[in-house]
Write a protein that holds these residues in place. Structure first.
Motif, mmCIF file in Angstrom:
data_model
loop_
_atom_site.group_PDB
_atom_site.id
_atom_site.type_symbol
_atom_site.label_atom_id
_atom_site.label_comp_id
_atom_site.label_asym_id
_atom_site.label_seq_id
_atom_site.Cartn_x
_atom_site.Cartn_y
_atom_site.Cartn_z
ATOM 1 N N THR A 33 49.513 39.618 38.917
ATOM 2 C CA THR A 33 49.400 39.952 40.411
ATOM 3 C C THR A 33 48.233 39.804 40.067
ATOM 4 N N ALA A 34 46.868 40.224 39.481
ATOM 5 C CA ALA A 34 45.515 39.266 39.647
ATOM 6 C C ALA A 34 45.392 38.434 40.646
ATOM 7 N N HIS A 35 46.259 37.880 39.575
ATOM 8 C CA HIS A 35 45.803 35.745 39.362
ATOM 9 C C HIS A 35 46.801 35.555 40.870
ATOM 10 N N GLY A 36 47.303 36.229 41.259
ATOM 11 C CA GLY A 36 48.201 35.502 42.742
ATOM 12 C C GLY A 36 47.294 36.203 44.056
ATOM 13 N N ARG A 37 46.291 37.062 43.302
ATOM 14 C CA ARG A 37 45.400 37.278 44.882
ATOM 15 C C ARG A 37 44.455 35.924 44.994
ATOM 16 N N GLY A 38 43.824 35.816 43.790
ATOM 17 C CA GLY A 38 42.857 34.748 43.191
ATOM 18 C C GLY A 38 43.495 34.053 43.984
ATOM 19 N N GLU A 39 44.694 33.073 43.578
ATOM 20 C CA GLU A 39 45.323 31.860 43.872
ATOM 21 C C GLU A 39 44.844 31.633 45.278
ATOM 22 N N ALA A 80 42.480 34.166 28.616
ATOM 23 C CA ALA A 80 44.194 33.876 28.680
ATOM 24 C C ALA A 80 43.359 31.391 29.767
ATOM 25 N N ILE A 81 42.727 31.872 31.077
ATOM 26 C CA ILE A 81 42.399 30.414 31.326
ATOM 27 C C ILE A 81 41.155 29.950 30.783
ATOM 28 N N ALA A 82 39.894 30.652 30.516
ATOM 29 C CA ALA A 82 39.096 30.238 30.210
ATOM 30 C C ALA A 82 38.397 29.759 29.023
ATOM 31 N N LEU A 156 36.741 38.153 37.534
ATOM 32 C CA LEU A 156 37.160 38.767 37.713
ATOM 33 C C LEU A 156 37.800 40.315 37.394
ATOM 34 N N GLU A 157 37.131 41.180 37.896
ATOM 35 C CA GLU A 157 36.603 42.804 37.458
ATOM 36 C C GLU A 157 37.013 43.437 39.083
ATOM 37 N N ASP A 158 37.144 44.506 38.499
ATOM 38 C CA ASP A 158 37.796 45.480 39.486
ATOM 39 C C ASP A 158 36.107 46.350 40.120
ATOM 40 N N GLY A 159 36.502 46.786 40.809
ATOM 41 C CA GLY A 159 35.755 46.971 41.648
ATOM 42 C C GLY A 159 34.275 48.614 41.396
ATOM 43 N N ASP A 160 35.478 49.404 41.052
ATOM 44 C CA ASP A 160 35.277 50.371 39.543
ATOM 45 C C ASP A 160 34.084 50.026 38.946
ATOM 46 N N LEU A 177 37.028 35.308 43.862
ATOM 47 C CA LEU A 177 37.603 34.178 44.901
ATOM 48 C C LEU A 177 37.460 34.796 46.203
ATOM 49 N N ASN A 178 38.117 36.178 45.950
ATOM 50 C CA ASN A 178 38.091 37.007 47.020
ATOM 51 C C ASN A 178 36.863 37.599 47.646
ATOM 52 N N PRO A 179 36.315 37.095 48.947
ATOM 53 C CA PRO A 179 34.328 37.486 49.443
ATOM 54 C C PRO A 179 34.754 38.533 49.920
ATOM 55 N N LEU A 180 35.543 39.547 50.291
ATOM 56 C CA LEU A 180 36.074 41.114 50.417
ATOM 57 C C LEU A 180 36.315 41.823 49.812
ATOM 58 N N SER A 181 35.775 41.619 48.650
ATOM 59 C CA SER A 181 37.008 42.517 47.384
ATOM 60 C C SER A 181 35.679 43.789 47.107
ATOM 61 N N ARG A 182 36.030 44.735 47.035
ATOM 62 C CA ARG A 182 34.371 45.741 46.258
ATOM 63 C C ARG A 182 33.258 45.365 45.548
ATOM 64 N N VAL A 192 32.280 32.720 44.681
ATOM 65 C CA VAL A 192 33.088 33.089 44.962
ATOM 66 C C VAL A 192 33.854 31.687 44.666
ATOM 67 N N ASP A 193 34.360 31.471 43.421
ATOM 68 C CA ASP A 193 34.677 30.261 43.290
ATOM 69 C C ASP A 193 35.733 30.715 42.275
ATOM 70 N N GLU A 194 36.490 29.916 41.778
ATOM 71 C CA GLU A 194 37.810 30.073 40.807
ATOM 72 C C GLU A 194 37.153 29.908 39.347
ATOM 73 N N LEU A 195 37.508 30.587 38.335
ATOM 74 C CA LEU A 195 37.247 30.698 37.250
ATOM 75 C C LEU A 195 36.798 29.489 36.398
HETATM 76 P P1 ATP Z 1 38.335 45.144 43.964
HETATM 77 O O1 ATP Z 1 38.722 46.747 42.954
HETATM 78 O O2 ATP Z 1 36.792 44.587 43.624
HETATM 79 O O3 ATP Z 1 37.810 45.674 45.872
HETATM 80 P P2 ATP Z 1 41.100 44.351 43.546
HETATM 81 O O4 ATP Z 1 41.219 45.137 43.528
HETATM 82 O O5 ATP Z 1 41.608 42.565 44.169
HETATM 83 O O6 ATP Z 1 39.493 44.373 43.111
HETATM 84 P P3 ATP Z 1 41.862 43.110 40.875
HETATM 85 O O7 ATP Z 1 42.819 43.672 40.668
HETATM 86 O O8 ATP Z 1 40.848 43.856 39.526
HETATM 87 O O9 ATP Z 1 40.589 43.406 41.511
HETATM 88 O O10 ATP Z 1 41.654 41.541 40.941
HETATM 89 C C1 ATP Z 1 40.879 41.216 40.124
HETATM 90 C C2 ATP Z 1 40.106 39.915 41.233
HETATM 91 O O11 ATP Z 1 39.491 38.752 40.300
HETATM 92 C C3 ATP Z 1 41.211 39.259 42.708
HETATM 93 O O12 ATP Z 1 40.101 40.183 43.787
HETATM 94 C C4 ATP Z 1 40.750 38.478 42.265
HETATM 95 O O13 ATP Z 1 40.868 37.422 43.594
HETATM 96 C C5 ATP Z 1 40.177 37.395 41.822
HETATM 97 N N1 ATP Z 1 40.919 36.490 40.703
HETATM 98 C C6 ATP Z 1 41.949 36.568 40.652
HETATM 99 N N2 ATP Z 1 42.316 35.597 39.152
HETATM 100 C C7 ATP Z 1 41.340 34.858 40.012
HETATM 101 C C8 ATP Z 1 40.226 33.373 39.311
HETATM 102 N N3 ATP Z 1 41.368 32.173 38.375
HETATM 103 N N4 ATP Z 1 39.336 32.448 39.804
HETATM 104 C C9 ATP Z 1 38.732 34.060 40.509
HETATM 105 N N5 ATP Z 1 38.847 34.509 41.026
HETATM 106 C C10 ATP Z 1 39.924 35.153 40.443
#
Ligand code: ATP
Length: 251
Positions: A33-39, A80-82, A156-160, A177-182, A192-195
């Motif tokens: 799911t996290a990858h889908g948000r990135g895509e 898995a991808i890098a 590909l981190e979580d904000g916490d 890739l999400n410039p709005l994430s925490r 802000v680029d693909e991994l």
């Molecule tokens: P936060 O907690 O920072 O607000 P989040 O809840 O979206 O963000 P995750 O669910 O862990 O955090 O998602 C990881 C983030 O990685 C997502 O914001 C997504 O845009 C980003 N992401 C996923 N795949 C890729 C990729 N291949 N390259 C770059 N970024 C990616």
């Protein structure tokens, strides 16, 4: 079999690799799911490295090269991808590679460490402790690894955890890739680029930059500017596409 001339070849191959890694237990189902948000955000960027992302990648190289104790934190999606790209970045920067997971089991850690080792990385492993001020399992790390680091790359981190690491006084480089994430907002530097595009660019820059280049890039680091540029790239593209639609042209 995905045909090489398919217009979405790279994206489909990446999905296939992630699905395969999920079946093997390397990637958590939630990671898909996290990858889908990135895509989705990559689509808005036009699936390319922008000028501001390239600047962020060069600055990331400067920070890693100038660090006393740099660490690259790796989760299931990143491995898995890098994995090969992470191994090359480690060679170029001398950073430690350490696995850190949200959905943490000893079995998954082992699978990911093996995958990285087979790709050529020298993984910093061994017993971990609950050292970070977090209630979830990303708190687990190694005292001589991430806990002692001054600069940490967190793809590909979580904000916490990003916020917690910054509060500990560490310089945090995020790839998101999400410039709005925490994560993107809390990091010291956000790419802000693909991994799989970002990591080779950091490696390339690490092989090119000298000490003066590094000092210059670090002194000019402005993450608010980089995030604003990424959002601007996305909105410009959206506006351009909607303009084409209004005139009856296809994008
Ligand atoms: P936060 O907690 O920072 O607000 P989040 O809840 O979206 O963000 P995750 O669910 O862990 O955090 O998602 C990881 C983030 O990685 C997502 O914001 C997504 O845009 C980003 N992401 C996923 N795949 C890729 C990729 N291949 N390259 C770059 N970024 C990616």
């Amino acid at each position: 079999m995905i045909p090489i001339d398919h217009p979405r070849y790279h994206s489909l191959v990446t999905r296939e690799r992630l699905a395969d890694a999920a079946r093997k237990g390397v990637v958590a189902m939630e990671g898909l799911t996290a990858h889908g948000r990135g895509e989705a955000f990559d689509y808005l960027l036009g699936e390319r490295t922008t000028m501001s992302a390239l600047r962020a990648e060069r600055t990331a190289a400067a920070l890693l090269l100038s660090a006393r104790h740099p660490v690259i934190s790796v989760n299931g999606n990143t491995a898995a991808i890098a994995a090969t790209e992470i191994a090359a970045l480690q060679k170029a920067t001398g950073a430690l590679v350490e696995v850190n997971l949200f959905h943490r089991t000893e079995e998954r850690i082992q699978l990911i460490e093996d995958l990285l080792t087979n790709a050529g990385a020298d993984v910093f492993s061994g017993p971990a402790e609950r050292l970070l001020p977090l209630s979830h399992d990303r708190a687990w790390c190694r005292r001589e690894g991430m806990y002692a680091a001054d600069v940490i790359l967190i793809p590909l981190e979580d904000g916490d955890r990003c916020e917690a690491l910054v509060k500990m006084g560490k310089t945090i480089i995020a790839i998101d890739l999400n410039p709005l994430s925490r994560t993107a907002r809390a990091a010291s530097l956000t790419i802000v680029d693909e991994l799989t595009r970002a990591v080779p660019e950091i490696t390339r820059a690490s092989q090119e930059l000298d000490t003066d280049d590094c000092a210059c890039l670090i002194s000019r680091l402005d993450n608010h500017y980089l995030l604003a540029e990424a959002i601007c790239e996305m909105t410009t593209r959206l506006t351009a596409c909607s303009g084409l639609k209004n005139t009856g042209q296809t994008p």
